[in-house]
Design a protein around this motif. Structure first.
Motif, PDB file in Angstrom:
ATOM      1  N   ALA A  79      37.072  40.932  42.079  1.00  0.00           N
ATOM      2  CA  ALA A  79      36.177  42.399  42.357  1.00  0.00           C
ATOM      3  C   ALA A  79      36.906  43.094  43.416  1.00  0.00           C
ATOM      4  O   ALA A  79      37.257  43.644  43.523  1.00  0.00           O
ATOM      5  CB  ALA A  79      34.604  41.987  42.404  1.00  0.00           C
ATOM      6  N   LYS A  80      36.843  42.269  44.568  1.00  0.00           N
ATOM      7  CA  LYS A  80      37.440  42.890  46.192  1.00  0.00           C
ATOM      8  C   LYS A  80      38.772  42.898  46.095  1.00  0.00           C
ATOM      9  O   LYS A  80      38.874  43.559  46.810  1.00  0.00           O
ATOM     10  CB  LYS A  80      36.917  41.488  47.139  1.00  0.00           C
ATOM     11  N   LEU A  81      39.857  42.248  45.071  1.00  0.00           N
ATOM     12  CA  LEU A  81      41.366  42.519  44.974  1.00  0.00           C
ATOM     13  C   LEU A  81      40.971  43.471  44.973  1.00  0.00           C
ATOM     14  O   LEU A  81      42.621  44.088  44.795  1.00  0.00           O
ATOM     15  CB  LEU A  81      41.672  41.129  44.288  1.00  0.00           C
ATOM     16  N   VAL A  82      40.556  43.862  43.365  1.00  0.00           N
ATOM     17  CA  VAL A  82      41.172  44.924  42.250  1.00  0.00           C
ATOM     18  C   VAL A  82      39.798  46.047  42.762  1.00  0.00           C
ATOM     19  O   VAL A  82      41.019  47.347  41.803  1.00  0.00           O
ATOM     20  CB  VAL A  82      41.239  44.579  40.350  1.00  0.00           C
ATOM     21  N   ARG A  83      38.536  45.853  42.724  1.00  0.00           N
ATOM     22  CA  ARG A  83      38.011  47.102  43.305  1.00  0.00           C
ATOM     23  C   ARG A  83      38.068  47.706  44.633  1.00  0.00           C
ATOM     24  O   ARG A  83      36.835  48.147  44.530  1.00  0.00           O
ATOM     25  CB  ARG A  83      36.668  46.494  42.594  1.00  0.00           C
ATOM     26  N   THR A  84      39.117  48.441  44.750  1.00  0.00           N
ATOM     27  CA  THR A  84      38.653  48.681  46.100  1.00  0.00           C
ATOM     28  C   THR A  84      38.701  49.936  46.278  1.00  0.00           C
ATOM     29  O   THR A  84      38.422  50.325  48.063  1.00  0.00           O
ATOM     30  CB  THR A  84      40.852  48.133  46.975  1.00  0.00           C
ATOM     31  N   PHE A  85      38.371  50.601  45.225  1.00  0.00           N
ATOM     32  CA  PHE A  85      37.988  52.256  45.844  1.00  0.00           C
ATOM     33  C   PHE A  85      36.244  51.683  45.972  1.00  0.00           C
ATOM     34  O   PHE A  85      35.811  52.771  45.774  1.00  0.00           O
ATOM     35  CB  PHE A  85      37.977  52.971  44.233  1.00  0.00           C
TER      36      PHE A  85
ATOM     37  N   GLY B  31      48.387  44.263  39.445  1.00  0.00           N
ATOM     38  CA  GLY B  31      49.384  42.451  39.226  1.00  0.00           C
ATOM     39  C   GLY B  31      48.912  41.702  40.482  1.00  0.00           C
ATOM     40  O   GLY B  31      49.410  41.404  41.520  1.00  0.00           O
ATOM     41  N   ARG B  32      48.407  41.380  41.022  1.00  0.00           N
ATOM     42  CA  ARG B  32      47.085  40.945  41.071  1.00  0.00           C
ATOM     43  C   ARG B  32      46.862  39.707  40.727  1.00  0.00           C
ATOM     44  O   ARG B  32      46.191  39.002  41.540  1.00  0.00           O
ATOM     45  CB  ARG B  32      46.168  41.292  41.937  1.00  0.00           C
ATOM     46  N   LEU B  33      46.975  38.912  39.808  1.00  0.00           N
ATOM     47  CA  LEU B  33      46.210  37.721  38.796  1.00  0.00           C
ATOM     48  C   LEU B  33      46.688  36.671  39.826  1.00  0.00           C
ATOM     49  O   LEU B  33      46.084  35.540  40.228  1.00  0.00           O
ATOM     50  CB  LEU B  33      46.598  37.672  37.541  1.00  0.00           C
ATOM     51  N   ALA B  34      48.192  36.858  39.792  1.00  0.00           N
ATOM     52  CA  ALA B  34      48.788  35.966  40.264  1.00  0.00           C
ATOM     53  C   ALA B  34      48.104  35.537  41.894  1.00  0.00           C
ATOM     54  O   ALA B  34      47.503  34.271  42.679  1.00  0.00           O
ATOM     55  CB  ALA B  34      50.714  35.343  40.647  1.00  0.00           C
TER      56      ALA B  34
END
Length: 216
Positions: free
Chosen positions: A117-123, A185-188
Protein backbone atom coordinates in the motif's frame (compact mmCIF):
# COMPACT_ATOMS: atom_id res chain seq x y z
CA UNK A 1 -17.10 -11.54 6.46
CA UNK A 2 -20.43 -12.40 8.12
CA UNK A 3 -20.33 -16.17 7.39
CA UNK A 4 -16.74 -16.68 8.51
CA UNK A 5 -15.84 -19.87 10.36
CA UNK A 6 -13.39 -19.76 13.28
CA UNK A 7 -11.38 -22.67 14.67
CA UNK A 8 -9.43 -22.20 17.91
CA UNK A 9 -6.50 -24.56 18.45
CA UNK A 10 -4.42 -24.89 21.61
CA UNK A 11 -0.63 -24.78 21.27
CA UNK A 12 -0.32 -25.99 17.64
CA UNK A 13 -2.16 -26.58 14.37
CA UNK A 14 -4.00 -29.89 14.05
CA UNK A 15 -2.21 -32.69 12.24
CA UNK A 16 -2.80 -32.86 8.50
CA UNK A 17 -4.17 -29.33 8.07
CA UNK A 18 -3.29 -27.76 4.71
CA UNK A 19 -4.04 -24.11 3.96
CA UNK A 20 -2.80 -23.98 0.39
CA UNK A 21 0.04 -22.13 -1.31
CA UNK A 22 -0.74 -18.66 0.11
CA UNK A 23 -1.63 -18.32 3.81
CA UNK A 24 -2.68 -15.10 5.51
CA UNK A 25 -0.98 -14.74 8.90
CA UNK A 26 -1.26 -12.34 11.83
CA UNK A 27 -0.25 -12.35 15.49
CA UNK A 28 -1.54 -11.03 18.78
CA UNK A 29 0.91 -10.28 21.58
CA UNK A 30 1.06 -8.78 25.05
CA UNK A 31 2.72 -5.67 23.62
CA UNK A 32 4.97 -4.39 20.87
CA UNK A 33 8.39 -5.29 22.34
CA UNK A 34 9.27 -8.78 21.04
CA UNK A 35 11.98 -9.23 23.69
CA UNK A 36 9.58 -8.49 26.55
CA UNK A 37 6.06 -9.26 25.35
CA UNK A 38 4.99 -12.81 24.70
CA UNK A 39 3.28 -14.15 21.61
CA UNK A 40 -0.28 -15.14 22.51
CA UNK A 41 -2.10 -15.99 19.29
CA UNK A 42 -1.28 -16.79 15.66
CA UNK A 43 -4.09 -16.44 13.14
CA UNK A 44 -4.08 -18.10 9.73
CA UNK A 45 -6.46 -18.29 6.77
CA UNK A 46 -6.43 -19.73 3.28
CA UNK A 47 -8.64 -16.88 2.11
CA UNK A 48 -11.72 -19.11 2.05
CA UNK A 49 -13.70 -17.52 4.89
CA UNK A 50 -12.17 -19.85 7.49
CA UNK A 51 -9.72 -18.69 10.17
CA UNK A 52 -7.54 -20.96 12.27
CA UNK A 53 -6.42 -19.37 15.54
CA UNK A 54 -3.55 -20.98 17.45
CA UNK A 55 -3.35 -19.96 21.10
CA UNK A 56 0.30 -20.11 22.20
CA UNK A 57 0.09 -20.93 25.93
CA UNK A 58 3.09 -20.82 28.27
CA UNK A 59 3.60 -23.88 30.48
CA UNK A 60 2.14 -21.95 33.44
CA UNK A 61 -1.19 -21.76 31.59
CA UNK A 62 -1.26 -25.36 30.41
CA UNK A 63 0.99 -25.19 27.38
CA UNK A 64 3.73 -27.73 26.61
CA UNK A 65 7.23 -27.35 28.07
CA UNK A 66 9.44 -24.87 26.26
CA UNK A 67 12.70 -25.78 24.58
CA UNK A 68 15.38 -23.13 25.01
CA UNK A 69 12.60 -20.64 25.71
CA UNK A 70 10.80 -21.38 22.44
CA UNK A 71 7.18 -22.45 22.12
CA UNK A 72 6.83 -26.08 21.02
CA UNK A 73 4.47 -26.03 18.03
CA UNK A 74 6.13 -28.08 15.27
CA UNK A 75 3.25 -28.08 12.76
CA UNK A 76 2.81 -24.31 12.96
CA UNK A 77 6.56 -23.77 12.67
CA UNK A 78 6.76 -26.05 9.64
CA UNK A 79 4.02 -24.14 7.82
CA UNK A 80 5.58 -20.76 8.57
CA UNK A 81 9.03 -21.89 7.42
CA UNK A 82 7.85 -23.81 4.34
CA UNK A 83 9.56 -22.24 1.29
CA UNK A 84 6.67 -23.44 -0.87
CA UNK A 85 4.05 -21.51 1.12
CA UNK A 86 3.77 -17.74 0.76
CA UNK A 87 2.87 -16.03 4.03
CA UNK A 88 0.72 -12.95 3.57
CA UNK A 89 0.84 -10.28 6.32
CA UNK A 90 -0.20 -6.75 7.04
CA UNK A 91 2.89 -5.11 8.63
CA UNK A 92 5.06 -8.21 8.27
CA UNK A 93 8.05 -6.47 9.84
CA UNK A 94 6.66 -6.92 13.36
CA UNK A 95 5.12 -10.34 12.82
CA UNK A 96 8.23 -12.00 11.37
CA UNK A 97 10.26 -10.61 14.28
CA UNK A 98 7.93 -11.87 17.02
CA UNK A 99 7.61 -15.26 15.32
CA UNK A 100 11.39 -15.56 15.12
CA UNK A 101 11.72 -14.56 18.77
CA UNK A 102 8.93 -16.81 20.12
CA UNK A 103 9.13 -19.83 17.81
CA UNK A 104 12.71 -19.70 16.53
CA UNK A 105 11.56 -19.76 12.92
CA UNK A 106 12.46 -17.61 9.91
CA UNK A 107 9.20 -16.89 8.16
CA UNK A 108 9.68 -16.82 4.39
CA UNK A 109 8.67 -16.14 1.69
CA UNK A 110 6.41 -13.27 2.69
CA UNK A 111 4.23 -10.56 1.22
CA UNK A 112 3.06 -7.49 3.10
CA UNK A 113 -0.05 -5.51 2.24
CA UNK A 114 1.16 -2.52 4.26
CA UNK A 115 4.40 -2.26 2.29
CA UNK A 116 2.45 -2.75 -0.94
CA UNK A 117 0.00 0.00 0.00
CA UNK A 118 2.81 2.43 0.83
CA UNK A 119 4.53 1.74 -2.48
CA UNK A 120 1.48 2.29 -4.65
CA UNK A 121 -1.00 4.45 -2.70
CA UNK A 122 1.25 7.48 -2.42
CA UNK A 123 -1.73 9.83 -2.62
CA UNK A 124 -2.67 9.04 1.01
CA UNK A 125 -1.14 8.26 4.38
CA UNK A 126 -3.96 5.85 5.29
CA UNK A 127 -2.29 2.44 5.10
CA UNK A 128 -3.84 0.71 8.13
CA UNK A 129 -5.72 -2.55 7.62
CA UNK A 130 -9.02 -0.99 8.60
CA UNK A 131 -8.66 1.84 6.08
CA UNK A 132 -7.48 -0.44 3.29
CA UNK A 133 -10.35 -2.88 3.79
CA UNK A 134 -12.83 -0.01 3.71
CA UNK A 135 -11.37 1.79 0.69
CA UNK A 136 -10.35 -1.18 -1.47
CA UNK A 137 -12.87 -3.86 -0.48
CA UNK A 138 -15.83 -1.94 0.93
CA UNK A 139 -15.49 -3.98 4.14
CA UNK A 140 -15.71 -2.51 7.64
CA UNK A 141 -13.64 -4.21 10.31
CA UNK A 142 -13.60 -3.28 13.98
CA UNK A 143 -10.42 -2.54 15.92
CA UNK A 144 -12.22 -2.45 19.27
CA UNK A 145 -10.35 -5.44 20.72
CA UNK A 146 -6.90 -4.42 19.50
CA UNK A 147 -5.60 -3.49 22.94
CA UNK A 148 -7.42 -6.16 24.96
CA UNK A 149 -5.63 -8.75 27.13
CA UNK A 150 -4.44 -11.37 24.65
CA UNK A 151 -2.63 -13.28 27.37
CA UNK A 152 -5.85 -14.32 29.12
CA UNK A 153 -6.27 -18.11 29.50
CA UNK A 154 -9.70 -17.91 27.86
CA UNK A 155 -10.24 -15.49 24.99
CA UNK A 156 -13.66 -13.91 24.54
CA UNK A 157 -15.80 -14.40 21.42
CA UNK A 158 -15.20 -10.73 20.64
CA UNK A 159 -11.43 -11.21 20.78
CA UNK A 160 -11.59 -14.26 18.54
CA UNK A 161 -13.77 -12.47 15.98
CA UNK A 162 -11.41 -9.49 15.97
CA UNK A 163 -8.34 -11.71 15.58
CA UNK A 164 -9.94 -13.59 12.70
CA UNK A 165 -10.85 -10.38 10.87
CA UNK A 166 -7.17 -9.53 10.59
CA UNK A 167 -6.54 -12.49 8.24
CA UNK A 168 -9.88 -13.16 6.55
CA UNK A 169 -9.56 -10.27 4.08
CA UNK A 170 -5.83 -10.32 3.30
CA UNK A 171 -6.08 -12.46 0.16
CA UNK A 172 -8.67 -10.15 -1.42
CA UNK A 173 -6.69 -7.11 -0.30
CA UNK A 174 -3.47 -8.44 -1.80
CA UNK A 175 -5.26 -9.14 -5.10
CA UNK A 176 -6.29 -5.48 -5.33
CA UNK A 177 -2.88 -4.18 -4.31
CA UNK A 178 -1.00 -6.53 -6.63
CA UNK A 179 -3.07 -5.21 -9.54
CA UNK A 180 -2.17 -1.64 -8.56
CA UNK A 181 1.52 -2.54 -8.26
CA UNK A 182 1.43 -4.05 -11.75
CA UNK A 183 -0.39 -1.01 -13.13
CA UNK A 184 2.23 1.36 -11.71
CA UNK A 185 5.21 -0.80 -12.64
CA UNK A 186 6.28 -1.39 -9.02
CA UNK A 187 5.59 -5.10 -8.50
CA UNK A 188 9.25 -6.10 -8.96
CA UNK A 189 10.30 -3.44 -6.45
CA UNK A 190 7.67 -4.72 -4.00
CA UNK A 191 8.98 -8.27 -4.36
CA UNK A 192 12.49 -7.08 -3.48
CA UNK A 193 11.12 -5.38 -0.38
CA UNK A 194 9.27 -8.54 0.64
CA UNK A 195 12.42 -10.63 0.31
CA UNK A 196 14.18 -8.26 2.71
CA UNK A 197 11.50 -8.37 5.42
CA UNK A 198 12.83 -11.43 7.34
CA UNK A 199 16.21 -9.69 7.58
CA UNK A 200 14.49 -6.46 8.65
CA UNK A 201 12.81 -8.37 11.50
CA UNK A 202 16.14 -9.89 12.52
CA UNK A 203 17.71 -6.43 12.57
CA UNK A 204 14.90 -5.17 14.80
CA UNK A 205 15.52 -8.02 17.25
CA UNK A 206 19.20 -7.02 17.38
CA UNK A 207 18.23 -3.46 18.27
CA UNK A 208 18.83 -1.89 14.86
CA UNK A 209 15.39 -0.36 14.57
CA UNK A 210 16.86 2.83 15.99
CA UNK A 211 19.45 3.83 14.93
CA UNK A 212 18.62 2.87 11.38
CA UNK A 213 21.77 1.37 9.84
CA UNK A 214 20.65 2.60 6.42
CA UNK A 215 20.60 6.22 7.55
CA UNK A 216 23.56 8.51 6.82
Amino acid sequence: MPNATLHLHRDDLPEGLSLGPVVAVDTETMGLNPHRDRLCLVQLSAGDGVAHLVQIRPPELGGPPRREGLADCPRLRAMLADPGTVKLFHFARFDVAILRQALGVEVAPVRCTKVAAKLVRTFTDRHGLKELCRELLGVEISKGQQTSDWGAPELSPEQLAYAASDVLHLHALWERLEALLRREGRLALAEECFRFLPARGALDLLGYGDPDIFAH
